[in-house]
Design a protein around this motif. Structure first.
Motif, PDB file in Angstrom:
ATOM      1  N   ASN A  75      27.158  27.346  63.719  1.00  0.00           N
ATOM      2  CA  ASN A  75      26.444  27.017  64.953  1.00  0.00           C
ATOM      3  C   ASN A  75      26.746  28.012  66.065  1.00  0.00           C
ATOM      4  O   ASN A  75      25.843  28.402  66.818  1.00  0.00           O
ATOM      5  CB  ASN A  75      26.800  25.601  65.399  1.00  0.00           C
ATOM      6  CG  ASN A  75      25.957  24.530  64.733  1.00  0.00           C
ATOM      7  OD1 ASN A  75      24.906  24.159  65.227  1.00  0.00           O
ATOM      8  ND2 ASN A  75      26.421  24.034  63.592  1.00  0.00           N
ATOM      9  N   LEU A  76      27.993  28.444  66.176  1.00  0.00           N
ATOM     10  CA  LEU A  76      28.339  29.436  67.202  1.00  0.00           C
ATOM     11  C   LEU A  76      27.640  30.765  66.932  1.00  0.00           C
ATOM     12  O   LEU A  76      27.145  31.423  67.858  1.00  0.00           O
ATOM     13  CB  LEU A  76      29.856  29.637  67.248  1.00  0.00           C
ATOM     14  CG  LEU A  76      30.693  28.452  67.735  1.00  0.00           C
ATOM     15  CD1 LEU A  76      32.176  28.763  67.604  1.00  0.00           C
ATOM     16  CD2 LEU A  76      30.348  28.076  69.180  1.00  0.00           C
ATOM     17  N   CYS A  77      27.587  31.163  65.665  1.00  0.00           N
ATOM     18  CA  CYS A  77      26.890  32.407  65.321  1.00  0.00           C
ATOM     19  C   CYS A  77      25.404  32.303  65.663  1.00  0.00           C
ATOM     20  O   CYS A  77      24.806  33.254  66.194  1.00  0.00           O
ATOM     21  CB  CYS A  77      27.071  32.718  63.838  1.00  0.00           C
ATOM     22  SG  CYS A  77      28.737  33.283  63.410  1.00  0.00           S
ATOM     23  N   LEU A  78      24.818  31.159  65.372  1.00  0.00           N
ATOM     24  CA  LEU A  78      23.401  30.956  65.687  1.00  0.00           C
ATOM     25  C   LEU A  78      23.164  31.034  67.189  1.00  0.00           C
ATOM     26  O   LEU A  78      22.214  31.678  67.651  1.00  0.00           O
ATOM     27  CB  LEU A  78      22.963  29.599  65.137  1.00  0.00           C
ATOM     28  CG  LEU A  78      21.477  29.265  65.171  1.00  0.00           C
ATOM     29  CD1 LEU A  78      20.673  30.287  64.362  1.00  0.00           C
ATOM     30  CD2 LEU A  78      21.240  27.858  64.633  1.00  0.00           C
ATOM     31  N   GLN A  79      24.028  30.402  67.964  1.00  0.00           N
ATOM     32  CA  GLN A  79      23.879  30.434  69.426  1.00  0.00           C
ATOM     33  C   GLN A  79      24.074  31.835  69.991  1.00  0.00           C
ATOM     34  O   GLN A  79      23.504  32.164  71.045  1.00  0.00           O
ATOM     35  CB  GLN A  79      24.890  29.487  70.059  1.00  0.00           C
ATOM     36  CG  GLN A  79      24.627  28.014  69.788  1.00  0.00           C
ATOM     37  CD  GLN A  79      25.724  27.132  70.344  1.00  0.00           C
ATOM     38  OE1 GLN A  79      25.936  27.076  71.552  1.00  0.00           O
ATOM     39  NE2 GLN A  79      26.437  26.454  69.454  1.00  0.00           N
TER      40      GLN A  79
END
Length: 468
Positions: free
Chosen positions: A180-184
């Motif tokens: 999720n952090l990578c996506l954000q």
């Protein structure tokens, strides 16, 4: 025909004729070498080819065996090329909530059996590491995380041929936070992200939560996403990211060959599109060596590799990580501003455990158990499910993707199975468009016993009744 192809064809003919029977052990590599006067590499190549076709299976430290009676493989998925606003969470939560009831046979679970993990040894590592804790580490071990744990993870990257520095690893609360952090870090509301078809439902939920659009790309049940379809989607949609499981994909169990992973990384680099590589099952391989990481071929820092210890060592510890390449600092800052840091006792305990050197022995035992359980589940499906059923034959991980005959309704089957205290994961929860209405995902990560065998037989009976 090359020597290894000739040998593979001869063995495949013997299996087809019934001379070699399901479950029978093949001659060892050395025995084949001496008998036929060929090199060990020739025998290995023949066995690898037969394994990829599902004709034989490898069992760690036991050799190669004729595969159990097999159902045919599903076809390549063919989703339409449209981008889609994602709305799957209500269905996913409905299915997951219903499946958590105690006493259910957990064929629909997302986790392997906790009895397969060295929980007592991990408990000792918790105790050992907390007795030696440096009070100042409670401050120093904010993102990117505990230095010794990141060093241990970096060593494993080196063994896998992916030079990742410890300073470029960010420790997270499980792989899902890393993803999720990578996506954000690379996408904003309204952007488009490419995913497999079918796709991991938590990836779809992440897109839904961040108001991102999904494009589902044709995917081969054995070799992963189709690169031709991916190239077309890159041209048509100009996505901000591509979220893929390149090794033992959930739910298919597909494994991209090394050359395909290399071509994938090159294709995305041409378009400047980051690859979020979800690799939580990569250690659970049944072959001779760990599958190559897509990260290994990353020369531009565009591969954001994410993994965790939850599926292979320490369920419940919630320790994952990201190696986000050129986006490392952005991911580190996002981690700091969202959840501050991963739990220190878990990080210290895992660093202690990894430093003791027992991890590989545990993994060998875990892989052997999962490979046996896969074979038993495949045999049960072949014996009990309706004619026309198709099923994947993964070379690692712990999921099977089952395509039932037309007329079978996966959601109705899910409801009927729950009445009999059996959980399954119906296909529509793995698609932004709620496709795969006649497919289910089954978990062979649970210890095989009489209850599991009876549940597969009952599930097959229900599917047979639906298919007429």
């Amino acid at each position: 025909m090359k020597l290894y192809e000739s040998l593979a064809a001869e063995i495949e003919d013997l299996v087809a004729q019934g001379v070699l029977r399901p479950g029978e052990r093949l001659p060892s590599v050395r025995a084949q070498q001496e008998r036929r006067g060929v090199s060990p590499s020739t025998v290995f190549q023949a066995y690898y080819q037969l394994e990829a076709r599902g004709v034989i299976v490898s069992r760690p430290r036991s050799g190669y065996f004729v595969a159990p009676r097999a159902s045919p493989e599903p076809e390549v998925s063919r989703p339409d090329a449209a981008s889609t606003a994602v709305d799957v969470s209500s269905l996913v939560f409905q299915v997951l909530d219903a499946s958590r009831a105690p006493g259910n046979v957990p064929l629909g679970s997302a986790f392997p059996s906790p009895t397969l993990f060295p929980l007592e040894k991990l408990a000792r590592s918790v105790s050992n590491s907390m007795r030696r804790i440096d009070p100042w580490s409670t401050v120093a071990d904010l993102p990117p995380g505990n230095a010794e744990l990141r060093r241990q993870i970096a060593l494993r990257y080196q063994l896998d041929g992916a030079p990742v520095a410890a300073d470029d690893i960010v420790i997270t609360n499980g792989a899902l936070e890393a993803l999720n952090l990578c996506l954000q870090a690379v996408a904003r509301p309204g952007d488009t992200v490419l995913v497999e078809s079918p796709s991991f439902y938590a990836a779809l939920q992440a897109l839904e939560r961040l108001d991102l659009k999904a494009v589902e790309v044709a995917t081969h049940p054995r070799e992963g996403i189709e690169l031709g379809a991916l190239a077309e989607a890159l041209e048509q949609h100009r996505p901000k990211a591509c979220w893929l499981m390149t090794s033992f994909q959930n739910p298919l169990g597909s494994l991209m060959p090394p050359e395909k992973k290399q071509a994938l990384v090159a294709l995305l680099a041409q378009h400047g599109v980051p690859l979020i590589e979800d690799d939580v099952y990569g250690e659970l391989y049944f072959g001779a060596q760990r599958p190559a990481l897509a990260k290994r071929y990353d020369a531009d820092g565009l591969v954001m590799h994410c993994s965790s210890f939850s599926k292979c060592l320490a369920p419940g510890f919630r320790v994952g990580w990201a190696a986000p390449g050129r986006y490392a600092r952005a991911v580190e800052r996002l981690k700091l501003t969202t959840s501050l840091a991963a739990a220190m006792p878990s990080q210290l305990a895992l660093a202690d455990y990894l430093g003791q050197g027992g991890y590989e022995r545990h993994l060998r035992q875990l892989r052997a158990a999962l490979a046996r359980q896969r074979d038993l589940m495949l045999e049960a499906i072949a014996a009990h499910f309706p004619a026309g059923t198709r099923v994947t034959r993964p070379q690692g991980g712990y999921f099977l993707w089952v395509e039932l005959p037309q007329g079978c309704d996966a959601l109705a089957l899910h409801a009927q199975a729950l009445e009999r205290h059996i959980s399954i994961a119906p296909g529509p929860m793995f698609s932004a468009k709620r496709d795969f209405g006649n497919c289910i995902r089954l978990n062979y990560g649970q210890v095989w016993d009489g209850a599991m065998e009876a549940a597969l037989a009952e599930l097959g009976r229900l599917a047979c009744a639906m298919s007429g």
